[in-house]
Scaffold this motif. Structure first.
Motif, PDB file in Angstrom:
ATOM      1  N   GLN A   1     -14.020 -19.755  62.569  1.00  0.00           N
ATOM      2  CA  GLN A   1     -15.364 -19.263  62.249  1.00  0.00           C
ATOM      3  C   GLN A   1     -16.416 -20.307  62.580  1.00  0.00           C
ATOM      4  O   GLN A   1     -17.482 -19.979  63.102  1.00  0.00           O
ATOM      5  N   THR A   2     -16.124 -21.575  62.281  1.00  0.00           N
ATOM      6  CA  THR A   2     -17.077 -22.636  62.604  1.00  0.00           C
ATOM      7  C   THR A   2     -17.336 -22.665  64.102  1.00  0.00           C
ATOM      8  O   THR A   2     -18.491 -22.735  64.555  1.00  0.00           O
TER       9      THR A   2
ATOM     10  N   LEU B   1     -16.945 -20.246  66.281  1.00  0.00           N
ATOM     11  CA  LEU B   1     -17.687 -19.053  66.699  1.00  0.00           C
ATOM     12  C   LEU B   1     -19.168 -19.219  66.393  1.00  0.00           C
ATOM     13  O   LEU B   1     -20.034 -18.927  67.232  1.00  0.00           O
ATOM     14  N   ALA B   2     -19.485 -19.716  65.181  1.00  0.00           N
ATOM     15  CA  ALA B   2     -20.886 -19.858  64.771  1.00  0.00           C
ATOM     16  C   ALA B   2     -21.598 -20.831  65.697  1.00  0.00           C
ATOM     17  O   ALA B   2     -22.731 -20.570  66.150  1.00  0.00           O
TER      18      ALA B   2
ATOM     19  N   ASP C   1     -24.784 -11.154  59.467  1.00  0.00           N
ATOM     20  CA  ASP C   1     -24.028 -11.124  60.713  1.00  0.00           C
ATOM     21  C   ASP C   1     -23.898  -9.695  61.225  1.00  0.00           C
ATOM     22  O   ASP C   1     -23.942  -9.457  62.436  1.00  0.00           O
TER      23      ASP C   1
ATOM     24  N   THR D   1     -25.174  -8.399  64.776  1.00  0.00           N
ATOM     25  CA  THR D   1     -24.285  -7.717  65.726  1.00  0.00           C
ATOM     26  C   THR D   1     -24.930  -6.441  66.243  1.00  0.00           C
ATOM     27  O   THR D   1     -24.950  -6.184  67.454  1.00  0.00           O
TER      28      THR D   1
ATOM     29  N   LEU E   1     -19.447 -12.913  70.657  1.00  0.00           N
ATOM     30  CA  LEU E   1     -19.004 -13.833  69.607  1.00  0.00           C
ATOM     31  C   LEU E   1     -19.558 -13.405  68.253  1.00  0.00           C
ATOM     32  O   LEU E   1     -18.879 -13.539  67.224  1.00  0.00           O
ATOM     33  N   THR E   2     -20.810 -12.884  68.243  1.00  0.00           N
ATOM     34  CA  THR E   2     -21.390 -12.416  66.982  1.00  0.00           C
ATOM     35  C   THR E   2     -20.523 -11.317  66.377  1.00  0.00           C
ATOM     36  O   THR E   2     -20.206 -11.339  65.183  1.00  0.00           O
TER      37      THR E   2
ATOM     38  N   TRP F   1     -17.418 -10.763  66.968  1.00  0.00           N
ATOM     39  CA  TRP F   1     -16.133 -11.349  66.586  1.00  0.00           C
ATOM     40  C   TRP F   1     -16.241 -12.038  65.217  1.00  0.00           C
ATOM     41  O   TRP F   1     -15.417 -11.836  64.325  1.00  0.00           O
ATOM     42  N   LEU F   2     -17.318 -12.844  65.072  1.00  0.00           N
ATOM     43  CA  LEU F   2     -17.503 -13.564  63.810  1.00  0.00           C
ATOM     44  C   LEU F   2     -17.666 -12.577  62.658  1.00  0.00           C
ATOM     45  O   LEU F   2     -17.099 -12.758  61.568  1.00  0.00           O
TER      46      LEU F   2
ATOM     47  N   GLU G   1     -14.327 -11.275  61.774  1.00  0.00           N
ATOM     48  CA  GLU G   1     -13.568 -12.318  61.076  1.00  0.00           C
ATOM     49  C   GLU G   1     -13.990 -12.391  59.608  1.00  0.00           C
ATOM     50  O   GLU G   1     -13.164 -12.445  58.704  1.00  0.00           O
ATOM     51  N   ARG G   2     -15.311 -12.383  59.382  1.00  0.00           N
ATOM     52  CA  ARG G   2     -15.798 -12.515  58.001  1.00  0.00           C
ATOM     53  C   ARG G   2     -15.496 -11.258  57.194  1.00  0.00           C
ATOM     54  O   ARG G   2     -15.177 -11.320  56.015  1.00  0.00           O
TER      55      ARG G   2
END
Lengths: 295, 367
Positions: free
Chosen positions: B10-11, B13-14, B66, B70, B100-101, B103-104, B107-108
């Motif tokens: 996550q880090t 990706l951010a 997020d 997105t 990536l947004t 994806w993040l 993930e979250r």
């Protein structure tokens, strides 16, 4: 009384009986299906015929509705043993074209499937977002759109083995993903806990516990995958204008009404599938024995 | 300074989102010099917010932020296509940032829990992301229509040719697939019941049936077309043969599933063969039978469409696909593929729903 008991007893005789019955039905169907046309021929020639004439002639037609088993066997013999392997009329040549695409697609599909399964097992987001689509991907009848993929790839300049192999890849990765996800998750909590007490890293857990544990699942999926790869390669050969391969033999046979040729290509494909599946089975028992599994 | 429970992924990706957003502002977005971020205000807003989201390394952002980012990314990128025409490096950096947004966000979202709506939202999000990326790549790189049309063009074509698609669907799915599926699965079921009393036949038929299910049965399509003519009966015949063996093998295996204890119990009730079959062994075989029905639902569609390549009247999904490929109308082909995918998924889903209702007692349905 059912399959549980059935697996215990000898299988050879029942299988033999079933196979003989199938061949018998085939012969009967040959006579039955070819009779109308043969009677037409007799009538046109205006000649008398007996039942034994009819039976003999129905099995010796040039383009029968259903060729007799021995006609197909003779055709296979003539096009494999009596032709040079490099000849375009040799079934060995066509089978090799199909087999090479099958094996390439099978190899790529297996690797892709294993990689996806590892990602799915190790990352929760991949599991939740990719897994439903892996399943959904198989409800799309890829075999049905295979010809279009081949034609489009041909338009870009990709031709020959690769487009067919890609169809096979798409078909064969699915059983591998599903089987390997199951296999990599097969180790029980108690075994994973043991690895943790050894303070094993994730890589060690993978190579020493999960990977060996998943082998039976991998081979079971590979059996399905190799069979379906062959189907993919055959269908992939249909739209290229019947140039080479078993699929092309089928198509050419259906264009020109050469039923004997269709059936010989079909039986060759069947034999190929049987050989491939049993090869995976042999590899399976070899690997399991090397890993110390009791038979 | 990152909140607890945030993974390295996550880090990364951010950080990637912020960096790519910055690159998107600096680098040119379009091939033509006249067009800049000025001409696509929404895209400029997204790029700015992507850079601003780096603030999360100081103050944690809520998951909803997020999600909003997105959604903005998707709308901004697609709507910017009209102005940008042909994307340059900056545009692709922003596309990657948008990806990536998403994806993040996923993930979250999966870290939050597996509640009812999240289980649905995550795969839907993944699918929408794929569609948006497909649209951006094909239009932003000017991929020729013949190669891969963007989803929007396919959608337009789909809406414009519903009568043709419906006629094809009727011919292939409602006639060939459904009739072949019912006859093939039904007759295999009856044969399985018939050989149930003969262990000898089972011992012989099971290995042969297993072998035949692995064979390329699709190859009989040209023969069936020769025997039964061009119209749908020949396609239904292919479907019958394709669906027969999976059903036979699974039903025979399923009938062996009822345990010795349960069967003995039935005998103590003085139940006859048929009573045992209907009340114990068929319900116990249901998971196997439904497994075969699910396999067959996809096999049937494939069989019917492929069989049409060997000769059809001028209607049908396989016919449409092969002729429109020849005429290079690839968007029509994709519309037909969409119909096939929808029909296949709906068919599979319907069987799965019935399975859940019938085998509600099975462990895999109880959790």
């Amino acid at each position: 009384m059912t399959a549980g008991a059935a697996t215990g007893g000898g299988k050879a005789i029942p299988i033999l009986v079933v196979v003989v019955a199938i061949v018998g039905i085939w012969y009967a169907a040959t006579i039955w299906l070819n009779t109308p046309w043969q009677r037409d021929v007799y009538q046109r020639e205006g000649r008398d015929w007996t039942v034994s004439d009819l039976v003999a002639d129905t099995m010796a037609q040039e383009r029968p509705v259903l060729p007799a088993p021995h006609q197909v066997a003779i055709e296979i013999w003539q096009t494999t043993v009596e032709k040079k392997v490099t000849s375009k009329r040799s079934l060995v040549y066509h089978a090799w074209i199909t087999l090479s695409a099958t094996l390439a697609g099978f190899a790529m599909g297996t690797v892709l499937g294993v990689v996806l399964a590892v990602a799915i097992v190790h990352n929760r987001a991949t599991d939740r977002s990719v897994m439903p689509w892996v399943i959904a991907s198989q409800t799309i009848p890829i075999l049905a759109i295979a010809p279009m993929i081949i034609v489009v790839l041909n338009a870009v300049g990709l031709s020959g083995l690769l487009p067919k192999a890609l169809i096979s890849t798409y078909l064969s990765f699915f059983p591998v993903v599903v089987g390997m996800v199951k296999g990599l998750r097969a180790p029980e909590a108690i075994q994973r806990d043991l690895m943790r007490t050894y303070s094993a890293t994730a890589a060690q857990v993978f190579w020493k516990l999960r990977w060996p544990h998943s082998m039976p699942y991998l081979f079971a999926s590979m059996k399905v995958a190799v069979a379906i790869s062959l189907v993919g390669a055959i269908v992939g050969e249909l739209p290229t204008g019947a140039v080479s391969g078993l699929g092309a033999r089928l198509l050419a046979g259906s264009y020109y009404g050469q039923t004997v040729q269709i059936w010989s290509a079909l039986l060759t494909a069947a034999a190929l599938a049987a050989v491939l599946v049993s090869l995976v089975g042999v590899a399976n028992s070899y690997v399991l024995r090397r890993m110390g599994a009791r038979p | 300074m990152i909140a607890r429970g945030v993974s390295r992924l996550q880090t990364g990706l951010a950080a990637g989102i912020g960096l790519l957003g910055l690159l998107g502002i600096v680098l040119p977005v379009s091939d033509s010099d006249a067009v800049g971020l000025i001409n696509a205000p929404l895209l400029a807003l997204f790029a700015g917010l992507a850079v601003a989201s780096l603030a999360r390394f100081g103050v944690p952002l809520p998951v909803a932020a997020d999600g909003a980012l997105t959604a903005l990314a998707g709308i901004a990128l697609v709507s910017a296509l009209a102005a940008v025409d042909r994307g340059a490096s900056g545009f692709w950096c922003l596309t990657a940032a948008g990806w990536l947004t998403a994806w993040l966000f996923v993930e979250r979202l999966t870290a939050v829990g597996r509640g009812g709506w999240i289980g649905v939202a995550v795969p839907v999000l993944f699918g929408v992301t794929l569609l948006v990326l497909w649209e951006l790549l094909t239009r932003g790189m000017n991929v020729p229509q013949v190669l891969l049309p963007p989803p929007s063009a396919i959608g337009v074509r789909f809406a414009a040719s519903i009568p043709i698609l419906w006629a094809d669907f009727q011919q292939t799915f409602l006639k060939a697939v459904l009739i072949g599926y019912a006859l093939g699965s039904g007759s295999a079921f009856l044969v399985a019941i018939a050989i149930d009393r003969s262990p000898f036949l089972q011992r012989g038929l099971l290995p042969v049936g297993n072998l035949i299910s692995a064979l390329p049965i699709i190859g009989i399509a040209p023969i069936m077309v020769m025997w039964f003519g061009f119209d749908w009966p020949s396609k239904a015949a292919v479907v019958i043969v394709m669906t027969f063996f999976p059903m036979l093998v699974n039903t025979v295996a399923g009938l062996a599933e009822a345990g010795r204890m349960e069967r003995d119990l039935m005998r103590t009730y003085a139940a006859g063969y048929w009573q045992t079959l209907v009340k114990l062994r068929l319900p116990a075989a249901a998971p196997f039978i439904f497994n075969a029905l699910k396999i067959n639902s996809t096999l049937a569609l494939i069989g019917a469409i492929v069989a049409e390549f060997f000769g059809t009247p001028i209607v049908g999904m396989g016919f449409r696909i092969s002729t429109e490929v020849g005429r290079m109308n690839v968007d029509m082909v994709w519309a037909e593929i969409a119909v096939a995918a929808l029909a296949g998924s709906a068919f599979f889903g319907a069987v799965a729903l019935i399975e859940r209702a019938v085998t509600f007692w099975h462990p895999s349905n109880r959790q």
